[in-house]
Structures are given as structure tokens and as C-alpha cells.
Motif scaffolding. Structure first.
Motif, PDB file in Angstrom:
ATOM      1  N   ALA A  50     -17.882 -19.180   7.055  1.00  0.00           N
ATOM      2  CA  ALA A  50     -17.181 -19.586   5.831  1.00  0.00           C
ATOM      3  C   ALA A  50     -15.807 -20.178   6.167  1.00  0.00           C
ATOM      4  N   ALA A  51     -15.118 -19.557   7.125  1.00  0.00           N
ATOM      5  CA  ALA A  51     -13.788 -20.063   7.508  1.00  0.00           C
ATOM      6  C   ALA A  51     -13.892 -21.446   8.151  1.00  0.00           C
ATOM      7  N   LEU A  52     -14.849 -21.602   9.075  1.00  0.00           N
ATOM      8  CA  LEU A  52     -15.030 -22.910   9.717  1.00  0.00           C
ATOM      9  C   LEU A  52     -15.438 -23.974   8.696  1.00  0.00           C
ATOM     10  N   SER A  53     -16.266 -23.577   7.740  1.00  0.00           N
ATOM     11  CA  SER A  53     -16.676 -24.530   6.695  1.00  0.00           C
ATOM     12  C   SER A  53     -15.481 -24.962   5.861  1.00  0.00           C
TER      13      SER A  53
ATOM     14  N   MET B  78     -23.365  -9.474  11.103  1.00  0.00           N
ATOM     15  CA  MET B  78     -23.668 -10.471  10.068  1.00  0.00           C
ATOM     16  C   MET B  78     -22.441 -10.720   9.189  1.00  0.00           C
ATOM     17  N   ALA B  79     -21.716  -9.657   8.830  1.00  0.00           N
ATOM     18  CA  ALA B  79     -20.516  -9.816   7.999  1.00  0.00           C
ATOM     19  C   ALA B  79     -19.450 -10.637   8.730  1.00  0.00           C
ATOM     20  N   LEU B  80     -19.241 -10.325  10.016  1.00  0.00           N
ATOM     21  CA  LEU B  80     -18.254 -11.081  10.790  1.00  0.00           C
ATOM     22  C   LEU B  80     -18.695 -12.532  10.969  1.00  0.00           C
TER      23      LEU B  80
ATOM     24  N   ALA C  34     -12.748 -17.370   2.276  1.00  0.00           N
ATOM     25  CA  ALA C  34     -13.744 -17.114   3.327  1.00  0.00           C
ATOM     26  C   ALA C  34     -13.687 -15.667   3.799  1.00  0.00           C
ATOM     27  N   LEU C  35     -12.475 -15.119   3.856  1.00  0.00           N
ATOM     28  CA  LEU C  35     -12.288 -13.746   4.343  1.00  0.00           C
ATOM     29  C   LEU C  35     -13.049 -12.743   3.487  1.00  0.00           C
ATOM     30  N   VAL C  36     -13.180 -13.021   2.211  1.00  0.00           N
ATOM     31  CA  VAL C  36     -13.872 -12.103   1.298  1.00  0.00           C
ATOM     32  C   VAL C  36     -15.319 -12.526   1.066  1.00  0.00           C
TER      33      VAL C  36
ATOM     34  N   LEU D 181     -10.883  -7.267  -0.103  1.00  0.00           N
ATOM     35  CA  LEU D 181     -11.262  -6.938   1.275  1.00  0.00           C
ATOM     36  C   LEU D 181     -10.970  -5.467   1.583  1.00  0.00           C
ATOM     37  N   ALA D 182      -9.832  -4.967   1.102  1.00  0.00           N
ATOM     38  CA  ALA D 182      -9.494  -3.549   1.325  1.00  0.00           C
ATOM     39  C   ALA D 182     -10.532  -2.642   0.667  1.00  0.00           C
ATOM     40  N   LEU D 183     -10.997  -3.043  -0.541  1.00  0.00           N
ATOM     41  CA  LEU D 183     -12.037  -2.262  -1.224  1.00  0.00           C
ATOM     42  C   LEU D 183     -13.321  -2.241  -0.405  1.00  0.00           C
TER      43      LEU D 183
END
Length: 266
Positions: free
Chosen positions: A221-224, A213-215, A17-19, A138-140
Motif C-alpha cells: 500500500a505504501a509503495l502504491s 501478510m499484514a506487513l 497505507a499504514l492502516v 493503528l494503536a487499536l
């Protein structure tokens, strides 16, 4: 602490989800949903090659998808329409992968696990690889965010400021290849595109800036992921599809309820 399979699955889902949140925003903005499908289908060929050469599944899938992305990028400048190339890559990659798997001697492959994911079977080593890959992608994205955003929203302005849109496009496709490799075991090849597009589309209904929007997409995605795993544990439903269904619910609620309340149209 990591002996609990549900905890490992939750951590794996959160890594994806983070990515998938911020990367999915670029997929939506650039209208690249079909690229996600092509990359996911090519991942099956990566699975077959990984088994054939006894290399890491994550490495094999990442190399295969990145190779597909580079081939499409090279051929798109030679008169071929991008959607035609993506169609060839998607169906050709999936068919070649299934054929290659059938030729592997003495290897029994659970294709359903690769097509739809098996997040509940994530082990400690898988978890370490998933988080390492997710943090690298994510760093990229954080490093290239201003350039990627400008090249996506206004290519001409990006060129005037010394930014090469084709280079940024290439970096983004390589990031997508990394995400496909990371997410293959979590949601499977056929559902990766859903995790990219649906949370981003849901966040677009209410977000006022690209960063918001990204956040928002990351949060949805994380909640899903967390909710889908709980739903799977309580109702004995397939974990990957449960995650995607909750993301769809968020999209519907955002489109039908929040969007009109916020006065967003079009």
C-alpha cells in the motif's frame, strides 16, 4: 518543508497505507469487501451532515459510518441477512447523501473530490488530522491484534478462551469507520475499498503468516501510494486512481509470478 503539495500528499498516502494494510487483511479474511463499499458510500452522507451542521468532515464521516456499522450489527441478529443490510446501507447512504447535499443552501460541493479523492489538495491541518486518525486506528489494531486474529480465524476457540467474537467484530467495524474518515480525502469514497482489499490480496499470495501478510500489505500500500503520486506527477494522471492501479499491478505480479515461484496453490 511541508509547503510542497507533493510531499504533503505523499505523507497523507503513507498514513492511509499504514492502516489500510493490516485492516485490509481482516477484511479479506472475514470476506467483508462489501462492508467496505457500504461504509464508503455512507461516507457521502457523512459529508453532507458535516456541511449541514458545520462540524469537522472527519468527525462527521466517522460518526456516520460508525452509526451505519452499529445499525447493521444490531439488525443482523434479527433475521436479516448481512449482505441484504449492507446493500440497503450502501445504496441508501449514497442516495441520501446526494439528496442531502442538494438541499444545502449556498454550498457548492465538489462531489468528484469526495468520490475519487483529491490527495494533492491535502493541507497541513488535513495532514495532522489524517496522521492522528491513522495512528489511533493503528494503536487499536496493535492492542487488539491477538484477540481480533483469534476471533477471525477460529470463533469457537476464541469463545473458549473468553473472547467475545461479536465485540471484536464491533471494534473492527469501528476501526474501519475511522479509516474511511481518514482516507476519504486521499482516495475518495469509491476507491477506499480498493486500498483495503488489493494490497492485502497481493500480500496473501506470498505471505506465510498473518503478521507477514499484514506487513506485506502495508508495504504494498505504501509503495502504491508513493509510486502512484510519482506517476500522477510525471504523466498527469489522476492521483487516487493511479495509486489503485499500481496496487493492482502488485496483485497481478504477486499472483502470476511470485506465487508459483513460492509453490503457493489454492
Amino acid at each position: 518543508m511541508l509547503d510542497d503539495f507533493l510531499l504533503r500528499a505523499t505523507l497523507a498516502g503513507l498514513a492511509v497505507a499504514l492502516v489500510a494494510g493490516p485492516l485490509g487483511c481482516f477484511v479479506v479474511w472475514r470476506r467483508m469487501a462489501y462492508f467496505g463499499d457500504a461504509a464508503a458510500h455512507a461516507a457521502i452522507l457523512g459529508v453532507a451532515l458535516s456541511l449541514a451542521f458545520s462540524i469537522s468532515l472527519f468527525l462527521g464521516v466517522a460518526i456516520t459510518v460508525a452509526g451505519m456499522a452499529l445499525a447493521i450489527s444490531a439488525l443482523s441478529g434479527r433475521g436479516w441477512a448481512v449482505d441484504t443490510l449492507l446493500g440497503v446501507a450502501a445504496h441508501g447512504g449514497l442516495a441520501a447523501g446526494l439528496i442531502a447535499v442538494s438541499f444545502l443552501p449556498g454550498v457548492r460541493v465538489d462531489l468528484m473530490a469526495y468520490l475519487f479523492g483529491d490527495i494533492l489538495a491535502v493541507g497541513r491541518i488535513d495532514l495532522a488530522v489524517i496522521w492522528s486518525g491513522a495512528l489511533a486506528v493503528l494503536a487499536l489494531l496493535i492492542w487488539r491484534w491477538p484477540h481480533l486474529l483469534l476471533a477471525t480465524l477460529n470463533a469457537d476457540l476464541a469463545v473458549s478462551r473468553g473472547i467475545d467474537p461479536r465485540r471484536e467484530q464491533l471494534l473492527m467495524t469501528l476501526a474501519l469507520a475511522g479509516l474511511v474518515a481518514v482516507a476519504l480525502k486521499v482516495v475518495g469514497a469509491l476507491l477506499i475499498t480498493a486500498m483495503l482489499i488489493i494490497p492485502a490480496a497481493a500480500a496473501r499470495s506470498v505471505a506465510r503468516t498473518p503478521e507477514a501478510m499484514a506487513l506485506g500489505a502495508t508495504g504494498i500500500a505504501a509503495l502504491s501510494a508513493v509510486g502512484g503520486l510519482q506517476m500522477s506527477a510525471r504523466l498527469d494522471t489522476p492521483a487516487g486512481p493511479s495509486i489503485v492501479v499500481l496496487a493492482v499491478v502488485a496483485f497481478v505480479l504477486g499472483s502470476l509470478l511470485l506465487r508459483p515461484l513460492l509453490g503457493r496453490h489454492g
